[in-house]
Design a protein around this motif. Structure first.
Motif, mmCIF file in Angstrom:
data_model
loop_
_atom_site.group_PDB
_atom_site.id
_atom_site.type_symbol
_atom_site.label_atom_id
_atom_site.label_comp_id
_atom_site.label_asym_id
_atom_site.label_seq_id
_atom_site.Cartn_x
_atom_site.Cartn_y
_atom_site.Cartn_z
ATOM 1 N N GLY A 6 -6.180 3.094 -4.808
ATOM 2 C CA GLY A 6 -7.239 2.346 -5.477
ATOM 3 C C GLY A 6 -7.059 0.857 -5.245
ATOM 4 O O GLY A 6 -5.938 0.344 -5.261
ATOM 5 N N VAL A 7 -8.174 0.164 -5.029
ATOM 6 C CA VAL A 7 -8.079 -1.261 -4.700
ATOM 7 C C VAL A 7 -9.257 -2.024 -5.276
ATOM 8 O O VAL A 7 -10.374 -1.529 -5.327
ATOM 9 C CB VAL A 7 -7.997 -1.471 -3.165
ATOM 10 C CG1 VAL A 7 -9.258 -0.980 -2.469
ATOM 11 C CG2 VAL A 7 -7.719 -2.925 -2.823
ATOM 12 N N GLU A 8 -8.970 -3.224 -5.732
ATOM 13 C CA GLU A 8 -9.977 -4.209 -6.097
ATOM 14 C C GLU A 8 -9.639 -5.477 -5.326
ATOM 15 O O GLU A 8 -8.493 -5.699 -4.957
ATOM 16 C CB GLU A 8 -9.964 -4.494 -7.597
ATOM 17 C CG GLU A 8 -10.461 -3.345 -8.443
ATOM 18 C CD GLU A 8 -10.556 -3.722 -9.914
ATOM 19 O OE1 GLU A 8 -10.754 -4.919 -10.220
ATOM 20 O OE2 GLU A 8 -10.422 -2.819 -10.740
ATOM 21 N N ASP A 11 -2.487 1.091 -8.427
ATOM 22 C CA ASP A 11 -3.560 0.400 -7.715
ATOM 23 C C ASP A 11 -3.093 -0.958 -7.205
ATOM 24 O O ASP A 11 -2.082 -1.497 -7.656
ATOM 25 C CB ASP A 11 -4.762 0.186 -8.641
ATOM 26 C CG ASP A 11 -5.375 1.486 -9.111
ATOM 27 O OD1 ASP A 11 -5.319 2.463 -8.344
ATOM 28 O OD2 ASP A 11 -5.905 1.510 -10.231
ATOM 29 N N THR A 67 0.835 -1.200 0.000
ATOM 30 C CA THR A 67 0.000 0.000 0.000
ATOM 31 C C THR A 67 0.867 1.246 0.000
ATOM 32 O O THR A 67 0.621 2.195 -0.759
ATOM 33 C CB THR A 67 -0.950 0.000 1.212
ATOM 34 O OG1 THR A 67 -1.790 -1.158 1.142
ATOM 35 C CG2 THR A 67 -1.812 1.255 1.246
ATOM 36 N N ALA A 93 -9.170 -4.321 1.956
ATOM 37 C CA ALA A 93 -9.594 -3.248 1.054
ATOM 38 C C ALA A 93 -9.831 -1.953 1.818
ATOM 39 O O ALA A 93 -9.465 -0.863 1.346
ATOM 40 C CB ALA A 93 -10.848 -3.664 0.290
ATOM 41 N N ASN A 94 -10.424 -2.045 3.008
ATOM 42 C CA ASN A 94 -10.646 -0.850 3.824
ATOM 43 C C ASN A 94 -9.326 -0.186 4.199
ATOM 44 O O ASN A 94 -9.200 1.043 4.135
ATOM 45 C CB ASN A 94 -11.444 -1.188 5.085
ATOM 46 C CG ASN A 94 -12.894 -1.471 4.778
ATOM 47 O OD1 ASN A 94 -13.425 -1.041 3.761
ATOM 48 N ND2 ASN A 94 -13.541 -2.209 5.665
ATOM 49 N N ARG A 119 -7.951 1.563 1.031
ATOM 50 C CA ARG A 119 -8.731 2.767 0.705
ATOM 51 C C ARG A 119 -8.413 3.917 1.664
ATOM 52 O O ARG A 119 -8.321 5.063 1.247
ATOM 53 C CB ARG A 119 -10.225 2.462 0.752
ATOM 54 C CG ARG A 119 -10.740 1.772 -0.472
ATOM 55 C CD ARG A 119 -12.269 1.667 -0.458
ATOM 56 N NE ARG A 119 -12.656 0.597 -1.345
ATOM 57 C CZ ARG A 119 -13.002 -0.632 -0.978
ATOM 58 N NH1 ARG A 119 -13.064 -0.958 0.300
ATOM 59 N NH2 ARG A 119 -13.317 -1.539 -1.869
ATOM 60 N N GLU A 120 -8.268 3.603 2.949
ATOM 61 C CA GLU A 120 -7.943 4.625 3.941
ATOM 62 C C GLU A 120 -6.612 5.308 3.638
ATOM 63 O O GLU A 120 -6.399 6.461 4.012
ATOM 64 C CB GLU A 120 -7.918 4.032 5.350
ATOM 65 C CG GLU A 120 -9.294 3.734 5.905
ATOM 66 C CD GLU A 120 -9.256 3.103 7.280
ATOM 67 O OE1 GLU A 120 -8.154 3.024 7.880
ATOM 68 O OE2 GLU A 120 -10.322 2.680 7.752
#
Length: 148
Positions: free
Chosen positions: A88-90, A30, A21, A79-80, A83-84
Motif C-alpha cells: 500500500g502506498v500514498e 504501508d 518496499t 508509487a507504481n 504498488r507492483e
C-alpha cells in the motif's frame, strides 16, 4: 504503522524505495512516498561575474510549475513501483527545503521510520555543506535508514 520514503528521482533514492518496499512487504505495512519541491536556481557557468548585471545574466530559476511537474513524475513512478510489489502506498508533495519539510512529516502519528538515499559526496565537500541524508538523520523524530 507507516514508513516514509523520501525520493528525488536519483539512483540512490530508487535504492531506498526498493529497500523500504521490500521491508514493508515483509512487515505488512504501508509506505508514504514524499518529494520536496524546492525550485532550483542554476548558474549557467562562465567566468566569475564582475558585477550584479553579469551574475543576473547567468542565473536561471526553475519555475515552480516545472518543479511540481517533475515531482509528480517522480512520485507517480515511485508509487507504481510500490504498488507492483503489492504494498500500500500514498504520495505527498511537500513544499520547501527537504531538511525543513521532511522532518515535519516524521512527527505525524503512526510514522515508524524514514528511508532516504545516500549521496556520495567527498568528506571535504560534505563537511562544508552537509548532505540531505545527514541532515535528516539529525532532524527526524523517527529512526532514519540511509540506503546506498
Amino acid at each position: 504503522m507507516t514508513f516514509i520514503v523520501a525520493v528525488d528521482g536519483s539512483e540512490a533514492s530508487d535504492h531506498a524505495l526498493a529497500y523500504a518496499t521490500d521491508l514493508a512487504a515483509r512487515l505488512d505495512t504501508d509506505l508514504l512516498v514524499v518529494h520536496a519541491v524546492e525550485p532550483a536556481v542554476v548558474d549557467t557557468g562562465g567566468d566569475e561575474p564582475t558585477g550584479f548585471d553579469d551574475a543576473a545574466g547567468r542565473l536561471v530559476a526553475e519555475a515552480v510549475e516545472d518543479a511540481e511537474a517533475n515531482a509528480e513524475r517522480v512520485l507517480s513512478a515511485a508509487a507504481n513501483d510500490v504498488r507492483e510489489a503489492g504494498v500500500g502506498v500514498e504520495t505527498e508533495l511537500l513544499y520547501g527545503p527537504p531538511l525543513q519539510v521532511i522532518p515535519d512529516v516524521t512527527e505525524r502519528d503512526g510514522i515508524e521510520g524514514l528511508f532516504v538515499g545516500h549521496r556520495g559526496l567527498s568528506g571535504r565537500y560534505e563537511g562544508l555543506v552537509g548532505s540531505v541524508a545527514k541532515g535528516l538523520v539529525e532532524r527526524s523524530s523517527v529512526p532514519v535508514t540511509v540506503v546506498r
